[in-house]
Design a protein around this motif. Structure first.
Motif, PDB file in Angstrom:
ATOM      1  N   ARG A 103       0.833  -1.206   0.000  1.00  0.00           N
ATOM      2  CA  ARG A 103       0.000   0.000   0.000  1.00  0.00           C
ATOM      3  C   ARG A 103       0.871   1.260   0.000  1.00  0.00           C
ATOM      4  O   ARG A 103       0.584   2.234  -0.705  1.00  0.00           O
ATOM      5  N   VAL A 104       1.940   1.230   0.766  1.00  0.00           N
ATOM      6  CA  VAL A 104       2.856   2.377   0.810  1.00  0.00           C
ATOM      7  C   VAL A 104       3.466   2.620  -0.568  1.00  0.00           C
ATOM      8  O   VAL A 104       3.554   3.764  -1.031  1.00  0.00           O
ATOM      9  N   LEU A 105       3.872   1.558  -1.242  1.00  0.00           N
ATOM     10  CA  LEU A 105       4.437   1.700  -2.586  1.00  0.00           C
ATOM     11  C   LEU A 105       3.421   2.309  -3.551  1.00  0.00           C
ATOM     12  O   LEU A 105       3.756   3.191  -4.348  1.00  0.00           O
ATOM     13  N   ARG A 106       2.193   1.831  -3.475  1.00  0.00           N
ATOM     14  CA  ARG A 106       1.147   2.366  -4.359  1.00  0.00           C
ATOM     15  C   ARG A 106       0.893   3.831  -4.072  1.00  0.00           C
ATOM     16  O   ARG A 106       0.745   4.647  -5.001  1.00  0.00           O
ATOM     17  N   ASP A 107       0.855   4.200  -2.789  1.00  0.00           N
ATOM     18  CA  ASP A 107       0.625   5.595  -2.424  1.00  0.00           C
ATOM     19  C   ASP A 107       1.769   6.490  -2.905  1.00  0.00           C
ATOM     20  O   ASP A 107       1.548   7.637  -3.300  1.00  0.00           O
ATOM     21  N   ARG A 127      14.350   8.015  -4.618  1.00  0.00           N
ATOM     22  CA  ARG A 127      15.193   7.281  -3.664  1.00  0.00           C
ATOM     23  C   ARG A 127      14.336   6.604  -2.593  1.00  0.00           C
ATOM     24  O   ARG A 127      14.606   5.459  -2.207  1.00  0.00           O
ATOM     25  N   ARG A 128      13.303   7.317  -2.122  1.00  0.00           N
ATOM     26  CA  ARG A 128      12.414   6.721  -1.115  1.00  0.00           C
ATOM     27  C   ARG A 128      11.684   5.509  -1.676  1.00  0.00           C
ATOM     28  O   ARG A 128      11.535   4.487  -0.994  1.00  0.00           O
ATOM     29  N   PHE A 129      11.249   5.608  -2.923  1.00  0.00           N
ATOM     30  CA  PHE A 129      10.518   4.508  -3.561  1.00  0.00           C
ATOM     31  C   PHE A 129      11.398   3.263  -3.672  1.00  0.00           C
ATOM     32  O   PHE A 129      10.993   2.159  -3.305  1.00  0.00           O
ATOM     33  N   HIS A 130      12.609   3.459  -4.161  1.00  0.00           N
ATOM     34  CA  HIS A 130      13.504   2.310  -4.325  1.00  0.00           C
ATOM     35  C   HIS A 130      13.895   1.722  -2.966  1.00  0.00           C
ATOM     36  O   HIS A 130      13.979   0.497  -2.833  1.00  0.00           O
ATOM     37  N   ALA A 176       4.218   0.117 -13.091  1.00  0.00           N
ATOM     38  CA  ALA A 176       4.305  -1.263 -13.579  1.00  0.00           C
ATOM     39  C   ALA A 176       4.982  -2.170 -12.549  1.00  0.00           C
ATOM     40  O   ALA A 176       4.570  -3.325 -12.353  1.00  0.00           O
ATOM     41  N   ILE A 177       5.997  -1.640 -11.872  1.00  0.00           N
ATOM     42  CA  ILE A 177       6.685  -2.414 -10.834  1.00  0.00           C
ATOM     43  C   ILE A 177       5.727  -2.729  -9.694  1.00  0.00           C
ATOM     44  O   ILE A 177       5.630  -3.878  -9.236  1.00  0.00           O
ATOM     45  N   VAL A 178       5.017  -1.710  -9.229  1.00  0.00           N
ATOM     46  CA  VAL A 178       4.098  -1.902  -8.102  1.00  0.00           C
ATOM     47  C   VAL A 178       2.951  -2.830  -8.484  1.00  0.00           C
ATOM     48  O   VAL A 178       2.530  -3.675  -7.685  1.00  0.00           O
ATOM     49  N   THR A 179       2.451  -2.715  -9.702  1.00  0.00           N
ATOM     50  CA  THR A 179       1.379  -3.606 -10.154  1.00  0.00           C
ATOM     51  C   THR A 179       1.824  -5.064 -10.088  1.00  0.00           C
ATOM     52  O   THR A 179       1.083  -5.937  -9.633  1.00  0.00           O
TER      53      THR A 179
END
Length: 216
Positions: A103-107, A127-130, A176-179
């Motif tokens: 959920r955090v990644l999607r947000d 950077r936070r996402f990775h 696409a990564i998060v999906t």
């Protein structure tokens, strides 16, 4: 101007200053200047500089220490390692991430659309996402290796997200990564992450050659 940040040690402060572009490749780092900037004594600054030199993030030029730079071959080698390790992290995240982590990644992907006109803010968000993907892999040894890789990424003078059109493309790749992670598809997540890194590398090469323009 003194920056009061007692929660962070001198090493972290200097590393973040390099990572965020306050100090760029080729810049000379002076103990007294750093001590004044960060509001700490010179001894921890000296120890931090010695540690960064050991990690090859700083290079000695006579009696001075300067921020290291990456040549073309080093850059290519770094991206190869990054793509493989990050691909593995995404693969593991698809299998081991908790629903809350997903959920955090999607947000993050949703919120980062507000930043597409600000390359610096996008770079920080990237950077936070990775980092979140690394942590979601739930493999401490992989996270440690990726931390080393991302320290070296700080030696790049500019972010590929400064290229015109790149932020929007990068967010589509993040989506696409998060999906794939949401679908628990490790192979697809790994492939999407490696493709993302490959496209970032191509963009960086084009930036360096002057083939594409940056914001502003």
């Amino acid at each position: 101007m003194t920056i009061a940040t007692p929660q962070k040690d001198a090493y972290t402060l200097v590393l973040e200053a390099i990572d965020t572009g306050i100090y760029k490749p080729g810049d000379r780092l002076v103990e007294s200047d750093l001590a004044e900037r960060f509001g700490v004594s010179r001894t921890p600054i000296r120890e931090a500089l010695q540690r960064l030199e050991t990690q090859s993030l700083l290079t000695r030029d006579g009696r001075s220490l300067i921020v290291s730079s990456l040549d073309h071959n080093q850059l290519a080698e770094l991206y190869v390692v990054r793509a493989e390790l990050e691909g593995l992290a995404a693969n593991l995240a698809a299998r081991h991430a908790t629903p809350e982590e997903v959920r955090v990644l999607r947000d993050m992907v949703t919120d980062d659309h507000k930043l597409i006109e600000d390359p610096s803010a996008m770079a920080k968000a990237n950077r936070r996402f990775h980092k979140q993907i690394h942590l979601s892999s739930h493999n401490r040894f992989l996270v440690q290796q990726l931390d080393l890789v991302h320290r070296s990424m700080a030696l790049m003078a500019t972010t590929s997200l400064a290229a015109v059109g790149r932020p929007l493309d990068a967010l589509a790749e993040h989506d696409a990564i998060v999906t794939a992670i949401e679908n628990s598809d490790g192979a697809a997540a790994g492939e999407a992450l490696r493709a993302h890194i490959s496209k970032a590398f191509v963009t960086r090469l084009k930036l360096d050659s002057g083939e594409i323009e940056t914001f502003g």
